[in-house]
Design an enzyme around this catalytic site. Structure first.
Site, PDB file in Angstrom:
ATOM      1  N   TRP A  58       0.865  -1.188   0.000  1.00  0.00           N
ATOM      2  CA  TRP A  58       0.000   0.000   0.000  1.00  0.00           C
ATOM      3  C   TRP A  58       0.900   1.235   0.000  1.00  0.00           C
ATOM      4  CZ3 TRP A  58      -0.443   3.688   4.120  1.00  0.00           C
ATOM      5  CH2 TRP A  58      -1.253   4.792   3.752  1.00  0.00           C
TER       6      TRP A  58
ATOM      7  N   GLU B 131      -3.019  -2.859  -2.462  1.00  0.00           N
ATOM      8  CA  GLU B 131      -4.184  -2.269  -1.790  1.00  0.00           C
ATOM      9  C   GLU B 131      -4.484  -0.880  -2.355  1.00  0.00           C
ATOM     10  OE1 GLU B 131      -3.539  -1.778   2.419  1.00  0.00           O
ATOM     11  OE2 GLU B 131      -5.596  -1.115   2.799  1.00  0.00           O
TER      12      GLU B 131
ATOM     13  N   LYS C 158      -6.808   2.798  -2.672  1.00  0.00           N
ATOM     14  CA  LYS C 158      -7.377   3.766  -1.732  1.00  0.00           C
ATOM     15  C   LYS C 158      -8.031   4.910  -2.487  1.00  0.00           C
ATOM     16  CE  LYS C 158      -6.380   5.976   2.621  1.00  0.00           C
ATOM     17  NZ  LYS C 158      -5.522   6.021   3.783  1.00  0.00           N
TER      18      LYS C 158
ATOM     19  N   ASP D  94      -9.703  -2.724   1.114  1.00  0.00           N
ATOM     20  CA  ASP D  94      -9.886  -2.311   2.506  1.00  0.00           C
ATOM     21  C   ASP D  94     -11.228  -1.585   2.513  1.00  0.00           C
ATOM     22  OD1 ASP D  94      -9.924  -0.364   4.684  1.00  0.00           O
ATOM     23  OD2 ASP D  94      -7.801  -0.787   5.005  1.00  0.00           O
TER      24      ASP D  94
ATOM     25  N   HIS E  33     -11.663   2.180   2.251  1.00  0.00           N
ATOM     26  CA  HIS E  33     -11.041   2.912   1.146  1.00  0.00           C
ATOM     27  C   HIS E  33     -11.952   3.190  -0.029  1.00  0.00           C
ATOM     28  CE1 HIS E  33      -6.687   1.742   2.485  1.00  0.00           C
ATOM     29  NE2 HIS E  33      -7.397   2.286   3.439  1.00  0.00           N
TER      30      HIS E  33
ATOM     31  N   HIS F  19      -8.852  -6.108   3.827  1.00  0.00           N
ATOM     32  CA  HIS F  19      -8.586  -5.482   5.117  1.00  0.00           C
ATOM     33  C   HIS F  19      -9.948  -5.157   5.682  1.00  0.00           C
ATOM     34  CE1 HIS F  19      -4.160  -3.912   4.897  1.00  0.00           C
ATOM     35  NE2 HIS F  19      -4.252  -5.227   4.949  1.00  0.00           N
TER      36      HIS F  19
ATOM     37  N   ASP G 165     -12.123   7.130   6.153  1.00  0.00           N
ATOM     38  CA  ASP G 165     -11.224   6.013   6.475  1.00  0.00           C
ATOM     39  C   ASP G 165     -10.670   6.172   7.893  1.00  0.00           C
ATOM     40  OD1 ASP G 165      -9.532   3.790   6.041  1.00  0.00           O
ATOM     41  OD2 ASP G 165      -7.899   5.092   5.402  1.00  0.00           O
TER      42      ASP G 165
ATOM     43  N   ASP H 132     -10.625   4.111  10.424  1.00  0.00           N
ATOM     44  CA  ASP H 132     -10.035   2.926  11.035  1.00  0.00           C
ATOM     45  C   ASP H 132     -10.509   2.668  12.457  1.00  0.00           C
ATOM     46  OD1 ASP H 132      -8.132   1.558   9.078  1.00  0.00           O
ATOM     47  OD2 ASP H 132      -7.587   3.658   8.855  1.00  0.00           O
TER      48      ASP H 132
ATOM     49  N   ASP I 250      -7.624  -4.430   9.950  1.00  0.00           N
ATOM     50  CA  ASP I 250      -6.837  -3.196   9.849  1.00  0.00           C
ATOM     51  C   ASP I 250      -7.603  -2.049  10.504  1.00  0.00           C
ATOM     52  OD1 ASP I 250      -5.073  -1.223   9.217  1.00  0.00           O
ATOM     53  OD2 ASP I 250      -5.575  -1.119   7.084  1.00  0.00           O
TER      54      ASP I 250
HETATM   55  C1  RNT Z   1      -3.964   2.714   4.963  1.00  0.00           C
HETATM   56  C2  RNT Z   1      -4.114   1.270   4.624  1.00  0.00           C
HETATM   57  C3  RNT Z   1      -3.007   0.390   5.115  1.00  0.00           C
HETATM   58  C4  RNT Z   1      -2.550   0.745   6.511  1.00  0.00           C
HETATM   59  C5  RNT Z   1      -1.603  -0.229   7.130  1.00  0.00           C
HETATM   60  C6  RNT Z   1      -0.937   0.338   8.328  1.00  0.00           C
HETATM   61  O1  RNT Z   1      -5.055   3.466   4.650  1.00  0.00           O
HETATM   62  O2  RNT Z   1      -5.334   0.811   5.048  1.00  0.00           O
HETATM   63  O3  RNT Z   1      -3.388  -0.941   5.026  1.00  0.00           O
HETATM   64  O4  RNT Z   1      -3.639   0.884   7.376  1.00  0.00           O
HETATM   65  O5  RNT Z   1      -0.745  -0.701   6.194  1.00  0.00           O
HETATM   66 ZN    ZN Z   2      -5.678  -1.289   4.916  1.00  0.00          ZN
END
Ligand code: RNT
Ligand code: ZN
Length: 420
Positions: free
Chosen positions: A185, A226, A228, A259, A262, A286, A294, A296, A325
């Site tokens: 990523w 990955e 985004k 993810d 994203h 993820h 995003d 998290d 994640d």
């Molecule tokens: C970031 C991505 C990525 C990170 C990690 C730490 O937006 O989701 O996967 O969260 O690699």
């Molecule tokens: Zn991620």
């Protein structure tokens, strides 16, 4: 509560709906889920980075974050007791451990030996390891760019980093005997509307080509990419967008990684999965929780995650690399770690007891009435009893009683840690 009797009643209840709890429990127990080390220290890593960069952010200042390898590994060791099912650990390159006497190495010169302590830890606990090159929080990220930078020195540095990580991933696989997922990523993006969207993307593709040209043993390493949609400070343009990453992955035999934080808030990763499975043998995820952006937040047993879990079960779980994640610094980090993991496990188990074939057959027969009615009914079936049985077989507490030892640990261990 007579748990045995309760479970057998739940089993019969599900059987009447067409669900098989025994098969669901066995299947879910053996399904590997990769747990990210970075929730335990707010994605700081062990390089002494001053701040988290790359468009991602942790918020909150709950005391007691792990500040060094010893603390992080002992936190993990403690928490593993409460995780039901087959667990893998997911590491970032910024978590290299330079043991006594070892000279430090920058990211482009990392070697397997810098992860020997992790391998030892993984072997001790029978864990497989997944890995991530770290393209953020580093002085060689120039103007928000790494692999797509117009500066050849910057690109060369990060290409070397990518290749170094491939070798480390091969090492992990050899040591643990389990294939390692190496996820790329790159935060690369721009704050302002670009004057040229094409050039950074073509440089990113070329850099990835050069990394992959180093070659690797596919039985040992699966490489994922990955995508985004945007990051903080990189709001107008992300080089590694969904179209870029999916197209590159499919063309080059990599695994696309989605993810669920994203995408735009109304997009559904659950809906995207089947399209990916049509064109890619494997899909990586993820699993996180995005609150408006995003953010998290800790993964919960919510509608979005349950729908994703259903798609995993429908698609065949063996075709997925599943990882978590999230990073929340506002609550006890161990409790966050454990909660998100257990929530996703619950979702996988919950989806596994659905009468999937029966409902699909009803849809094919245009019987949308049955699909609606039965899907609604099954939602309130006695799932907690199946979960309790699942946890019993995994030898972990089924209820929230695991929080007590976590709070004791917090009282005994965490106060001595200095907040950074
Ligand atoms: C970031 C991505 C990525 C990170 C990690 C730490 O937006 O989701 O996967 O969260 O690699
Ligand atoms: Zn991620």
């Amino acid at each position: 509560m007579n748990t045995e009797r309760c479970y057998s009643e739940a089993r019969d209840y599900y059987a009447a709906l067409g669900g098989d709890t025994e098969a669901a429990i066995e299947k879910t127990l053996s399904l590997p889920v990769s747990l990210h080390c970075w929730q335990l220290d707010d994605v700081r890593g062990f390089e002494g980075a001053a701040a988290l960069e790359g468009g991602i952010q942790t918020t909150g200042n709950y005391p007691g974050a792990a500040t060094n390898p010893e603390e992080l590994l002992s936190d993990m060791e403690f928490a593993l007791k409460f995780l039901p099912g087959k667990t893998r650990i997911n590491l970032h390159a910024s978590y290299a451990i330079f043991e006594k006497g070892m000279p430090r190495a920058d990211r482009d010169a990392l070697l397997p030996e810098h992860f020997a302590a992790w391998t030892e830890f993984a072997k001790k606990h029978g864990l497989a390891i997944d890995f991530n090159p770290t393209f953020f929080s580093h002085p060689m990220v120039k103007d928000g760019l790494t692999l797509s930078s117009p500066d050849e020195n910057v690109r060369a540095f990060w290409i070397r980093h990518g290749i170094a990580c491939i070798r480390i991933a091969e090492y992990f696989a050899r040591e643990t005997g389990k294939q390692c997922l190496l996820n790329f990523w790159m935060p690369d993006g721009l704050k302002e509307t670009p004057a040229d969207r094409y050039s950074p993307r073509s440089r990113m593709a070329d850099s990835l080509d050069r990394i992959l040209a180093a070659g690797y043993d596919k039985s040992l390493v699966a490489v994922s990419l990955e995508s985004k949609v945007f990051g903080i400070g990189l709001e107008s343009y992300t080089v590694g967008s969904a179209e870029f990453c999916t197209s590159y992955s499919i063309k080059n035999g990599l695994v696309p990684l989605m993810d669920n934080g994203h995408y735009h808030p109304t997009e559904s990763v659950a809906d995207k999965i089947s399209s990916m499975l049509l064109f890619s043998e494997k899909v990586a995820l993820h699993v996180t929780r995005a609150v408006r952006w995003d953010s998290d937040h800790v993964t919960r047993f919510d509608d979005e995650i349950r729908e994703i879990a259903l798609e995993i079960v429908r698609g065949g779980p063996e075709r997925f690399f599943l990882a978590l994640d999230y990073f929340d610094a506002s609550i006890n980090r161990l409790a966050a770690w454990i909660t998100g993991y257990r929530a996703f496990r619950k979702a996988l188990l919950w989806a596994s007891v659905w009468p999937i074939k029966e409902l699909a057959a009803a849809q094919e027969a245009n019987d949308f009435t049955s699909v609606l009615v039965k899907s609604e009914e099954i939602k309130t079936a006695p799932f907690s009893l199946v979960w309790a049985e699942y946890c019993r077989r995994a030898d972990v507490p089924a209820d929230a009683s695991w929080l007590n030892p976590v709070l004791d640990y917090e009282k005994a261990i965490l106060p001595s840690r200095t907040n950074r």
